[in-house]
Design an enzyme around this catalytic site. Structure first.
Site, PDB file in Angstrom:
ATOM      1  CB  VAL A 117      -0.922   0.031   1.235  1.00  0.00           C
ATOM      2  CG1 VAL A 117      -1.762   1.309   1.255  1.00  0.00           C
ATOM      3  CG2 VAL A 117      -1.824  -1.205   1.268  1.00  0.00           C
ATOM      4  CB  CYS A 118       1.070   4.198   0.487  1.00  0.00           C
ATOM      5  SG  CYS A 118       1.464   5.956   0.515  1.00  0.00           S
TER       6      CYS A 118
END
Length: 222
Positions: free
Chosen positions: A100-101
Site C-alpha cells: 500500500v502506498c
C-alpha cells in the site's frame, strides 16, 4: 482452512496504510491477520498512533499474503537487509505479494517488482522505474500475483480487492457493507490533477525531505 495474511509494521509506518486493509481482512471469516516486525515492542506510527506487533519476522510461517504498507518509515526499510530478505523469502511461496502506498518501493528494493506494473503514492510513483517496475497510476494495480495500491486511503479498496480474490466477491461485498464503505469526500482534492496547484505545491513541499532521502537511497536512474 484459515487464510494467513501478514502486514509489516515498523516505526513511522503510515497507520491508515496498515489499519485500512487490516480492518477489511480481519472482518472476514476464516482470515488471520498478523502484524509482523523484528520484536514485539509497541511501535509509534508516523502520526503517533501506537501499534503492537503480533509476530516476529524470525518466527513468521509462510503467509498466503504478504503486505508492506508505506509511510515515512519506509526510508529505513529500503536498505534493511533483514526486511528485504524476509520479503524475498515470503514472496517465493505467497499467493499474493502486495503493498500500500510507498510500501511498493520496499517491494522494489527486494527485487519483487522487476518488469511488473505497480502503483504507489502520487509523490512516489515516478520513482518506480528505478526499481525495474512499470509505474501505473491507480487505486489498485494488479500484475500477476503482485497487487499494489496507491496512496493511503486506497488501502481499503486494495483490501476489498484482495479479499475478493481470497474468499470470493460475495464475502468482500458483505465486508464492504458492514464497514459502510461508501466514500463521498467533502472535497474533490484527493489527487494532484484535481487539487488546486497551490495545494499540490504545499503538499510536495511538506514531503520534500522524505522524498529527497528516498531518491538518495534508491538505485540511480538507468
Amino acid at each position: 482452512m484459515t487464510i494467513s495474511i501478514g502486514l509489516l509494521v515498523f516505526p513511522n509506518v503510515q497507520q491508515l496504510d496498515l489499519t485500512g486493509p487490516y480492518e477489511v481482512f480481519a472482518s472476514a471469516p476464516g482470515v488471520t491477520v498478523h502484524l509482523i516486525w523484528k520484536d514485539l515492542a509497541p511501535i509509534r506510527s508516523a502520526t503517533g498512533l501506537m501499534l503492537a506487533p503480533t509476530m516476529l519476522l524470525a518466527d513468521c510461517p509462510q503467509l498466503d499474503v504478504i503486505c508492506v504498507p508505506g509511510g515515512a518509515g519506509v526510508n529505513a526499510l529500503l536498505t534493511d537487509a533483514v526486511v528485504l530478505d524476509f520479503l524475498r523469502h515470503q514472496a517465493a511461496e505467497a499467493r499474493f505479494v502486495t503493498s500500500v502506498c510507498t510500501g511498493s518501493l520496499v517491494l522494489g528494493m527486494a527485487g519483487l517488482l522487476e518488469g511488473r506494473r505497480a502503483s504507489s503514492h502520487w509523490n512516489a510513483v515516478d520513482l518506480l522505474p528505478r526499481l525495474g517496475a512499470i509505474p501505473t497510476e491507480g487505486r489498485v494495480v494488479r500484475d500477476g500475483n503482485v497487487i499494489t495500491a496507491g496512496g493511503v486511503t486506497s488501502g481499503i479498496d486494495f483490501g476489498l480487492t484482495v479479499l475478493a480474490e481470497l474468499v470470493g466477491e460475495d464475502v468482500a461485498r458483505r465486508v464492504q457493507l458492514s464497514l459502510e464503505y461508501a466514500p463521498e469526500p467533502p472535497f474533490d482534492s484527493g489527487t494532484p490533477d484535481r487539487a488546486p496547484a497551490e495545494l499540490v505545491a504545499q503538499a510536495r513541499a511538506g514531503m520534500a525531505a522524505s522524498r529527497a532521502e528516498r531518491e538518495r537511497l534508491l538505485p540511480p536512474v538507468s
